[in-house]
Every structure is written in C-alpha cells, then in structure tokens.
Design a protein around this motif. Sequence first.
Motif, short mmCIF file in Angstrom:
data_model
loop_
_atom_site.label_atom_id
_atom_site.label_comp_id
_atom_site.label_asym_id
_atom_site.label_seq_id
_atom_site.Cartn_x
_atom_site.Cartn_y
_atom_site.Cartn_z
N GLU A 1 -48.18 75.98 70.71
CA GLU A 1 -49.32 75.08 70.71
C GLU A 1 -48.97 73.83 71.52
OE1 GLU A 1 -50.12 74.39 66.57
OE2 GLU A 1 -51.62 76.00 66.52
N ARG A 2 -49.95 73.38 72.30
CA ARG A 2 -49.77 72.17 73.09
C ARG A 2 -50.93 71.22 72.86
NH1 ARG A 2 -47.89 74.42 79.07
NH2 ARG A 2 -45.87 75.28 78.44
N ALA B 1 -58.42 81.37 72.96
CA ALA B 1 -59.18 80.68 74.00
C ALA B 1 -59.77 79.34 73.58
CB ALA B 1 -60.29 81.60 74.52
N PRO B 2 -60.28 79.19 72.35
CA PRO B 2 -60.91 77.91 71.99
C PRO B 2 -59.94 76.73 72.08
CG PRO B 2 -61.49 79.61 70.40
CD PRO B 2 -60.40 80.18 71.26
N VAL B 3 -60.42 75.62 72.61
CA VAL B 3 -59.67 74.36 72.63
C VAL B 3 -60.23 73.49 71.52
CG1 VAL B 3 -59.13 72.31 73.98
CG2 VAL B 3 -59.26 74.55 75.09
N HIS B 4 -59.36 72.98 70.66
CA HIS B 4 -59.79 72.22 69.49
C HIS B 4 -59.65 70.73 69.75
CE1 HIS B 4 -59.91 75.96 67.16
NE2 HIS B 4 -58.77 76.27 67.75
N ASP B 5 -60.74 70.00 69.53
CA ASP B 5 -60.74 68.55 69.70
C ASP B 5 -60.21 67.87 68.45
OD1 ASP B 5 -61.82 68.54 72.28
OD2 ASP B 5 -63.85 68.81 71.48
N ALA C 1 -50.53 78.15 74.68
CA ALA C 1 -49.91 78.50 75.95
C ALA C 1 -48.83 79.53 75.69
CB ALA C 1 -49.32 77.26 76.62
N GLY C 2 -48.39 80.18 76.75
CA GLY C 2 -47.30 81.12 76.63
C GLY C 2 -45.97 80.42 76.43
N LEU D 1 -53.44 80.26 84.35
CA LEU D 1 -54.77 80.87 84.50
C LEU D 1 -55.67 80.59 83.30
CD1 LEU D 1 -54.07 84.42 85.99
CD2 LEU D 1 -55.11 82.46 87.15
N GLY D 2 -55.06 80.51 82.13
CA GLY D 2 -55.85 80.35 80.91
C GLY D 2 -56.21 81.70 80.29
N VAL D 3 -56.57 81.66 79.03
CA VAL D 3 -56.79 82.89 78.26
C VAL D 3 -57.93 83.72 78.83
CG1 VAL D 3 -57.39 83.84 75.99
CG2 VAL D 3 -55.87 81.85 76.16
N VAL D 4 -59.04 83.08 79.16
CA VAL D 4 -60.23 83.82 79.59
C VAL D 4 -59.97 84.56 80.90
CG1 VAL D 4 -62.63 83.60 80.34
CG2 VAL D 4 -61.82 82.28 78.37
#
Length: 236
Positions: free
Chosen positions: A212-213, A63-67, A81-82, A21-24
């Motif tokens: 972390e993924r 929630a933030p995705v880091h580039d 992720a969990g 589902l994702g964090v949000v």
Amino acid sequence: MNDVQTLAAQSQAVWEEWNALGVVERAALLNVWADNLSQRGDAFMDAASLIRFHLNQAESLLAPVHDMPGPTGESNELYTAGRGLFLITGDESLSVVSLAGQLAAVLVSGNCALLAPPNTLHHEAEALIGDLVKASAPNRLVSLLSSEMTEDAIVYAPICGVAAVANSATLIAMNRKLAARDGVLVQFVAEDNASQLPLVASPTYLLRFITERTRTINVTAVGGNATLLELGSGEH
C-alpha cells in the motif's frame, strides 16, 4: 547462479514501467493474454478462466483509490502497487491452471516474475510467456528458468516473494531455504492443495502480492503551512 541473476535483472529492468501502468491498464492487457490462451485448448481454457477471475478481483480490490482527507486539509490517497520480483514455482503437482493463476495474480498486482516450473510443464510455461508477449506485455517481464535453476533462485535471486504450489514436504524445504537468506525476509505464498487450490483460487489471493502506498497533495494555504512548520520546530 549467474544465469539466475541475469534473468532477474532483465525482469526488474521493466518492472517499474509495468507497475506504473496501473491496475486497469494491466488488467486490460492481461485480458488479451487470457483470450490468446483460451484458443490453445481445454487445459488452457481453464487457465484463462482463472486468470479472468483474478483480473475481475483486481478491478474491485486493487483499482479503487481511497481518499483520506488530512487534519490540515491536505489530500491523502491510498492506493496499491506491486512489490517487485516474485519467483513462481512448484513440484510435479503444479498444473498449467495453477501456474497461470499464480502468474496472473503476481502480474496484475504490479510485479514482475521468474517462472520456474517442473520440467513436465516447461512447454506450457513457454506458451504462457509467449502469449503474454503477444498481448503486448513488456519483453522479459516474466523470465523462464529451468527446474535446475529453482534452488539458486530461492537462495540467491533478489526476490521479494515466492509463490509455490507443492506438497507439504517441498514447501517446508523451500521455507527453510528462504529463512536462511540474509537481508529482508522474503514472503512465502504457499499452496499445498494442488487439486482444489483453495488459496490460489481465493477471492483475496491478490492481496498477498501488493504493497500500500499513499500520495499526499498539499492544498493548504501558505500561511497555514508556515504555522505548521513553526509548531513543528519547537524552540527549547
């Protein structure tokens, strides 16, 4: 032991759906859970406040995705992720607030859970899970164990971690049982201050329940890829 394994399997069966589902989206659903709990009275209102605190922290920390642009032009995204199935437990010092705080952190981080409170909190634990299902969480995302099943869960359940609020002696005993397990080490998130909860109520508590993924998107030209493959092959 068989009962514990069955309940663990039921929670794990819905874990990937929840994690995806994702964090949000998880936070939005868990906010409804907190709203449901806040209607149950003072003790649950305090529990709802701690839940909302962790949900707010999740939106800023998780929630933030880091580039992370790669050296050859590929796009690498770092996200959280969990980890899987957590056991949440404690001794008689465990309160509904600390139980809810642990559960909220585990769930919003993308995990499923076995809940093993002391007998004095069994009714409150049922209420936590009932309101979670009413908020549209997957059924069996959290499975409730009796206190008599706690030791079997620590020793035999396919858990990736344990979150516990208890006195020091109880925590030491739990840690020894976890250390004696075969296979991969199980993470132990232990809180021995049940009144002030410096760990469970800390701003970074969530970070103990994630992994972390990285997601790589190859946007380089075909010729560039071929060159890389050639450089990597190395003739001898």
